[in-house]
Each structure stands twice: as C-alpha cells, then as structure tokens.
Design an enzyme around this catalytic site. Sequence first.
Site, mmCIF file in Angstrom:
data_model
loop_
_atom_site.group_PDB
_atom_site.id
_atom_site.type_symbol
_atom_site.label_atom_id
_atom_site.label_comp_id
_atom_site.label_asym_id
_atom_site.label_seq_id
_atom_site.Cartn_x
_atom_site.Cartn_y
_atom_site.Cartn_z
ATOM 1 N N GLY A 151 0.800 -1.219 0.000
ATOM 2 C CA GLY A 151 0.000 0.000 0.000
ATOM 3 C C GLY A 151 0.828 1.262 0.000
ATOM 4 O O GLY A 151 0.470 2.256 -0.636
ATOM 5 N N HIS B 267 -1.715 -7.505 2.618
ATOM 6 C CA HIS B 267 -1.603 -8.070 3.961
ATOM 7 C C HIS B 267 -2.693 -7.618 4.911
ATOM 8 O O HIS B 267 -2.783 -8.095 6.040
ATOM 9 C CB HIS B 267 -0.212 -7.797 4.562
ATOM 10 N N CYS C 261 2.564 1.853 11.121
ATOM 11 C CA CYS C 261 3.364 2.230 9.954
ATOM 12 C C CYS C 261 4.379 3.323 10.240
ATOM 13 O O CYS C 261 5.198 3.650 9.389
ATOM 14 C CB CYS C 261 2.440 2.671 8.824
#
Length: 379
Positions: free
Chosen positions: A69, A199, A323
């Site tokens: 992503g 994922h 992230c």
Amino acid sequence: MLYLDHAATAPVRPEVLDAMRPYLTGVFGNPSSHHTYGEAAASALDDARSRVARVLGMRSGDVVFTGGGTEANNLAVKGIVLAALADGRRHLVVSPIEHESILESADYLRRFHDVEVTAAPVDPQGRISAVSLHEVIREDTALVALGHANNEIGTIQDVAALAGVTRSARVPLHVDAVQSAGWLPLAELGADAIAIAGHKLGAPKGIGALAVRGRLALEPLLHGGGQERGRRSGTENVAGAVGLAVALDLAEAEREALSSRIGATTQRFIAAVLSLVPQAALTGDPTRRLPATASFTFAGVSGEAVLLELERRGVVSSSGSACAAGSDEPSHVLLACGVEPSVAQTSVRFTFGRDALPEDLPERLGNLVAESVRAVAGH
C-alpha cells in the site's frame, strides 16, 4: 492469545497460500519471457489483474501491482503530480489525517519540486466535508489524495460526495483504500486511482496494487524494462499478485455478511468499554466507521502501559498505526481532530478480524480493558 491488531496485518488465508503455491514452485517463469514457462506466469498475472480490476471497478489495464500500500500511494501521489507539472499544475490537496505514505509523498513533492500542498480540514470526528474540499481546490490543483477510511480512528469518508467535487473541478481523485478493502464497497467510489494492500486482506506482506485510470498521465517511480505498461518496471511478483487477487475476491464475496456480523460485535465492545471505563473516549465517527475498528483514548493513563496490561491478560492490540516505525509522538490523526497531545498519547486501537468470535467476547473484552486501565491508574 486474542489478536486484535488486524488493521496492522492479518494472517494469510489458507486458500491464498494454496493459490500461490504453484507460482512459487513449478510455474516459476518470468512473465516477460516468451516461452512456455514465461507464458504460464504471464497468464496467471493477467488473470490476477482482471480479478483485482473487477472488485475495484476499473479496467484490467488500469491495475499496477506494487510492493504494498505504501508504494501504491507513493506511485499515485508522486506519479500523478509529477506528470502534471508539465501542464503547470503544482498544487496538491491532502488532509491532515492521511497515512504517512501520502503525507510524506506530499512533503517530498513540496521539498524537491516546489509543489504547494494544502490540507483540507477535518472535523473532530475526522470527517472531510464537500464544502471544505471545494474551498481548497484551485485551478492549478493536480491531485486530491484522501483515505477512504482512516487507519487509526476508523472514520469513513463520504467519497462519493468528495468525488463529485473533484469531478466538477476536473481534478483527479486518489483514494487510499488500504483499510477499507474487504469491508466497504469500492467499485462505485468514483475515484481516478485506488490503492490497496494484500496483507490487510489475507494475502502476504509485500504485495499491493494501484488501480489508476489509463487516461491519467503517471510518471513511474521505478524505471527499467517497462513492465506494468511502463508504470512500474521490475519483474512482477506473480505469486503475490495471485494471492492478492484471491484474497480480494474472497473478502468481497464475504463483505456484506461479515461487515454486519463484525460490526455488531464491535459496537457491543465499544458500549462495554464506554460503560466500564470512566475516562474512555471513543475516537472517530461514532457511526460512520469501519465495522472492525474501535479506538479509544484513556485520559490520565499511559496507552503503552495499557497495552502491556492487556497482553498480560491475553489480548494483543496496538496504540494506533503500525506504519510509523519507532515513533512515540502523539498521533497526528488525533491531533488534527483536536485531541490534546497528552490525551492523544493514551490511545489504544482494537481491530477485529474475519473469524467468528465467542458470543460473550465483547463484554469479556470490555472487562479486560477496564481491568488493564485500573491496573495502570493504580501504579
């Protein structure tokens, strides 16, 4: 151990592993090779591309397979804006609650290409209004890049209304659907580009896709042999693409029933926490939110300490996005929603998966959260 961090990553589905296995063993050819082995790999890649395109409401040729992503968002934001510089359009619109892959891409364009970046404001629930978006779009706006659903607080944007604004202004709209894929319908968003990540869906880490309409000029980030119609050079991850397509198909087939079932569980859990923990506050929109996401602040206690107490009780969750590696700063999402920094640092996020859960879990889990907060507050 109860794993409640599915927004960070989900386990790989057995069906996905089974679908990938042939392309990790016997069908190992390079899809750019013009022989039997290569053609078999190319055929699988074409099929995966078509399946992803169908769920996203795009054409097969619009789909670019990426490493995840983050790469998909980088390719959309940088690629579309860099291509637009040739026409004198050097203005980019984002919002202050976007994923780091969008915000850091915007900052790169600002620092190295003199692109002017404007953040469309959000309300305390993290919502962007069509009116506020309209007010920040200019004649030289090259792109609007927004998330469909926020990865920390779960708020869902009214993308259809926002797409109406960008269409009227003739400005491309990129939607980060990494969190919403598999939970919300994507085919009728009206976006010009959509990013997803495998994922989060039950495919392995390291595979994602950007679907970007063929009419849009896109400057590639990776140059080389011209794979992916020149938009992303490099030998494709055939097994990963197959896995992503299968995971996305399965999630789409289950989406409506799953969203309803998990959404009801999440709402019961939210109600339990708010009734049992006096200092708990739900973050994000109370109703227009991802069905599997519940995020709270616990004013006056350490969010990280609550996480440790929860893990001692067999519950794994997170403090928000996974992230921002190594960051102990307050969430930029919560700060943008007007939460005080000291309170923002107390946030804890619970994200459910797709498996069936015990009927009494929401209330039991609410009690475990209350115990954990009391244990921290009593130290």
